[in-house]
Enzyme design. Structure first.
Site, mmCIF file in Angstrom:
data_model
loop_
_atom_site.group_PDB
_atom_site.id
_atom_site.type_symbol
_atom_site.label_atom_id
_atom_site.label_comp_id
_atom_site.label_asym_id
_atom_site.label_seq_id
_atom_site.Cartn_x
_atom_site.Cartn_y
_atom_site.Cartn_z
ATOM 1 N N GLU A 128 20.291 5.269 4.386
ATOM 2 C CA GLU A 128 20.415 5.691 5.790
ATOM 3 C C GLU A 128 21.396 4.788 6.544
ATOM 4 O O GLU A 128 21.876 5.148 7.610
ATOM 5 C CB GLU A 128 19.049 5.639 6.475
ATOM 6 C CG GLU A 128 18.177 6.844 6.193
ATOM 7 C CD GLU A 128 18.687 8.108 6.869
ATOM 8 O OE1 GLU A 128 18.835 8.107 8.087
ATOM 9 O OE2 GLU A 128 18.943 9.088 6.161
ATOM 10 N N THR B 9 0.822 -1.218 0.000
ATOM 11 C CA THR B 9 0.000 0.000 0.000
ATOM 12 C C THR B 9 0.857 1.268 0.000
ATOM 13 O O THR B 9 0.340 2.365 -0.124
ATOM 14 C CB THR B 9 -0.929 0.056 1.239
ATOM 15 O OG1 THR B 9 -0.097 0.011 2.411
ATOM 16 C CG2 THR B 9 -1.895 -1.109 1.253
ATOM 17 N N SER C 81 18.639 0.633 2.814
ATOM 18 C CA SER C 81 18.527 2.088 2.662
ATOM 19 C C SER C 81 19.885 2.778 2.744
ATOM 20 O O SER C 81 20.783 2.331 3.463
ATOM 21 C CB SER C 81 17.650 2.607 3.799
ATOM 22 O OG SER C 81 17.835 3.979 3.991
ATOM 23 N N LEU D 286 3.457 -7.781 10.410
ATOM 24 C CA LEU D 286 4.901 -8.029 10.499
ATOM 25 C C LEU D 286 5.325 -8.338 11.922
ATOM 26 O O LEU D 286 6.435 -8.771 12.175
ATOM 27 C CB LEU D 286 5.681 -6.807 10.028
ATOM 28 C CG LEU D 286 5.857 -6.594 8.538
ATOM 29 C CD1 LEU D 286 6.846 -5.483 8.303
ATOM 30 C CD2 LEU D 286 6.352 -7.873 7.856
ATOM 31 N N TYR E 79 16.066 3.976 12.933
ATOM 32 C CA TYR E 79 15.656 3.473 11.614
ATOM 33 C C TYR E 79 16.863 2.921 10.859
ATOM 34 O O TYR E 79 16.836 1.810 10.339
ATOM 35 C CB TYR E 79 14.989 4.601 10.798
ATOM 36 C CG TYR E 79 14.792 4.215 9.350
ATOM 37 C CD1 TYR E 79 13.716 3.424 8.964
ATOM 38 C CD2 TYR E 79 15.696 4.637 8.356
ATOM 39 C CE1 TYR E 79 13.546 3.041 7.643
ATOM 40 C CE2 TYR E 79 15.530 4.257 7.034
ATOM 41 C CZ TYR E 79 14.454 3.456 6.682
ATOM 42 O OH TYR E 79 14.295 3.080 5.369
HETATM 43 N N1 GDD Z 1 10.690 14.912 6.925
HETATM 44 C C1 GDD Z 1 11.257 16.122 7.070
HETATM 45 N N2 GDD Z 1 10.497 17.175 7.501
HETATM 46 N N3 GDD Z 1 12.574 16.247 6.775
HETATM 47 C C2 GDD Z 1 13.121 17.488 6.893
HETATM 48 C C3 GDD Z 1 12.379 18.596 7.313
HETATM 49 C C4 GDD Z 1 11.009 18.431 7.639
HETATM 50 O O1 GDD Z 1 10.308 19.362 8.015
HETATM 51 N N4 GDD Z 1 13.209 19.669 7.291
HETATM 52 C C5 GDD Z 1 14.401 19.254 6.883
HETATM 53 N N5 GDD Z 1 14.355 17.943 6.647
HETATM 54 C C6 GDD Z 1 15.509 17.107 6.217
HETATM 55 C C7 GDD Z 1 15.750 15.898 7.125
HETATM 56 O O2 GDD Z 1 16.448 16.316 8.311
HETATM 57 C C8 GDD Z 1 16.610 15.048 6.186
HETATM 58 O O3 GDD Z 1 17.952 15.459 6.238
HETATM 59 C C9 GDD Z 1 16.051 15.369 4.792
HETATM 60 O O4 GDD Z 1 15.243 16.535 4.947
HETATM 61 C C10 GDD Z 1 15.211 14.254 4.182
HETATM 62 O O5 GDD Z 1 14.247 13.831 5.117
HETATM 63 P P1 GDD Z 1 13.071 12.798 4.713
HETATM 64 O O6 GDD Z 1 12.390 13.239 3.482
HETATM 65 O O7 GDD Z 1 12.244 12.594 5.936
HETATM 66 O O8 GDD Z 1 13.845 11.466 4.282
HETATM 67 P P2 GDD Z 1 15.131 10.728 4.908
HETATM 68 O O9 GDD Z 1 16.309 11.078 4.054
HETATM 69 O O10 GDD Z 1 15.235 10.933 6.359
HETATM 70 O O11 GDD Z 1 14.745 9.194 4.691
HETATM 71 C C11 GDD Z 1 14.137 8.748 3.473
HETATM 72 O O12 GDD Z 1 15.126 8.210 2.618
HETATM 73 C C12 GDD Z 1 15.765 7.019 3.082
HETATM 74 C C13 GDD Z 1 16.808 6.605 2.041
HETATM 75 O O13 GDD Z 1 17.936 7.406 2.213
HETATM 76 C C14 GDD Z 1 13.079 7.710 3.828
HETATM 77 O O14 GDD Z 1 12.336 7.390 2.656
HETATM 78 C C15 GDD Z 1 13.708 6.436 4.359
HETATM 79 O O15 GDD Z 1 12.703 5.456 4.565
HETATM 80 C C16 GDD Z 1 14.727 5.932 3.319
HETATM 81 O O16 GDD Z 1 15.325 4.749 3.755
#
Ligand code: GDD
Length: 327
Positions: A130, A11, A128, A62, A152
């Site tokens: 990450e 989903t 990931s 899960l 995570y």
């Molecule tokens: N979500 C979010 N919200 N992130 C923010 C914000 C905000 O208001 N402001 C800044 N950021 C910055 C986060 O600190 C991070 O450095 C970046 O934006 C990306 O955040 P996310 O879009 O939440 O994704 P992520 O990089 O932490 O993780 C995603 O990518 C991974 C692969 O690298 C997710 O999809 C994970 O599940 C995935 O594994």
């Protein structure tokens, strides 16, 4: 006879694109969903609503080995794509215990049930970028050391190692994708890209007047989810199980994403974006950029959409959705 695939997390953004892709290839596609999702289909199945009459969904959790065992015992699956996870990094700081529980045990249950019932089923684990966290080299590749910076990230390292161990210990076909960030119009609203593009659309229609974000300097390698699910599929078609980085090789800051997204509706992000400490993370991953040359060489995979294409598509879709809602 058509191949049978099982997708956990069907989903979600990736699950829905992957289901579409496998259906287009003639697969018999099954998905594991939570019981509550089946009970409230209109709310939980928005991304797969257009596919529902072609999918077979099974209720399982899960967190419950017997429920997973039951689903896997019922069908002779050829391929299993394990995408389900608590995937929001910020939430993993708020509740690290649930994230660990679901992500690590969930992966272990899948692997253990397959080993017991379907040892020939090919298994894909959604690793990931990450996992690289505080990166030790730039760009990151399959051999780069892991240094996760969140519960995570730690849970994904454990899932990655479990997957590799089942491959080495039991000779199962288990592959890990190490996917860098991947986005699209189906992205959840909590992730920064969709938070930005959905708010840009709201600002455009005077439904919001600011966008509060955390760290604007974080850099990510952003690709398109529709491209990335093709890599998952290719990994399971390869002769041997292996681990692959999937990335574009380009990195951009959150600030640059804002700049382009606002420019798409002729606005200046500086007039609307406010930095809010609440959205900072206790430990940040500052820079991610991947080297997907192995996937290109071995699988023949490469991304087709650029950073600009992705920002444009996401803003346009969010603007169009609001336009059609506002009649
Ligand atoms: N979500 C979010 N919200 N992130 C923010 C914000 C905000 O208001 N402001 C800044 N950021 C910055 C986060 O600190 C991070 O450095 C970046 O934006 C990306 O955040 P996310 O879009 O939440 O994704 P992520 O990089 O932490 O993780 C995603 O990518 C991974 C692969 O690298 C997710 O999809 C994970 O599940 C995935 O594994």
């Amino acid at each position: 006879m058509s191949k049978k695939a099982l997708i956990t997390g069907i989903t979600g953004q990736d699950g829905s694109y992957l289901a579409e892709h496998l259906l287009s290839l003639g697969y018999d596609v099954h998905g594991i969903v939570r019981r509550v999702a089946l009970e409230d289909a209109t709310r939980h199945f928005t991304r797969i609503a257009h596919l529902l009459d072609r999918l077979q969904l099974h209720a399982a959790s899960l967190e419950s080995y017997p429920s997973i065992f039951h689903v896997i015992s019922r069908h002779d699956f050829d391929e299993c794509y394990h995408l389900a996870a608590q995937s929001f990094v910020a939430e993993s700081f708020a509740d690290g215990f649930s994230t660990m529980n679901t992500n690590i045990n969930g992966t272990h249950y899948m692997l253990a049930a397959l080993r017991e019932l379907r040892p020939d089923c090919r298994f894909y684990f959604a690793g990931s970028s990450e996992m690289f966290g505080k990166v030790s080299e730039v760009p990151q590749r399959e051999t780069t050391a892991f240094h996760p910076r969140s519960p995570y990230g730690i849970s994904k390292v454990a899932g990655f190692q479990l997957t590799r161990n089942y491959r080495e210990a039991y000779g199962m076909f288990c592959s890990n994708g190490i996917l860098f960030n991947h986005e699209g119009a189906r992205r959840g609203f909590e992730f920064v890209t969709r938070k930005i593009t959905s708010t840009v659309a709201r600002i455009k229609y005077n439904l919001a007047n600011e966008l509060r974000l955390g760290n604007l300097e974080a850099k990510r390698d952003w690709g398109h989810a529709a491209d990335y699910v093709q890599a998952m599929y290719l990994m399971l078609q390869h002769d041997t199980p292996d681990d692959f980085v999937i990335a574009t090789g380009e990195t951009h800051s959150v600030r640059e994403f804002c700049e382009l997204a606002f420019a798409e509706v002729n606005l200046d992000y500086q007039d609307y974006v406010k930095v809010d400490e609440r959205f900072y993370r206790p430990a940040e991953v500052e820079l991610l950029v991947g080297d997907a040359s192995k996937a290109r060489r071995v699988l023949g995979w490469k991304p087709t959409r650029t950073f600009k294409d992705i920002v444009k598509e996401m803003v346009r879709e969010d603007v169009a959705a609001l336009k059609s809602n506002s009649g």
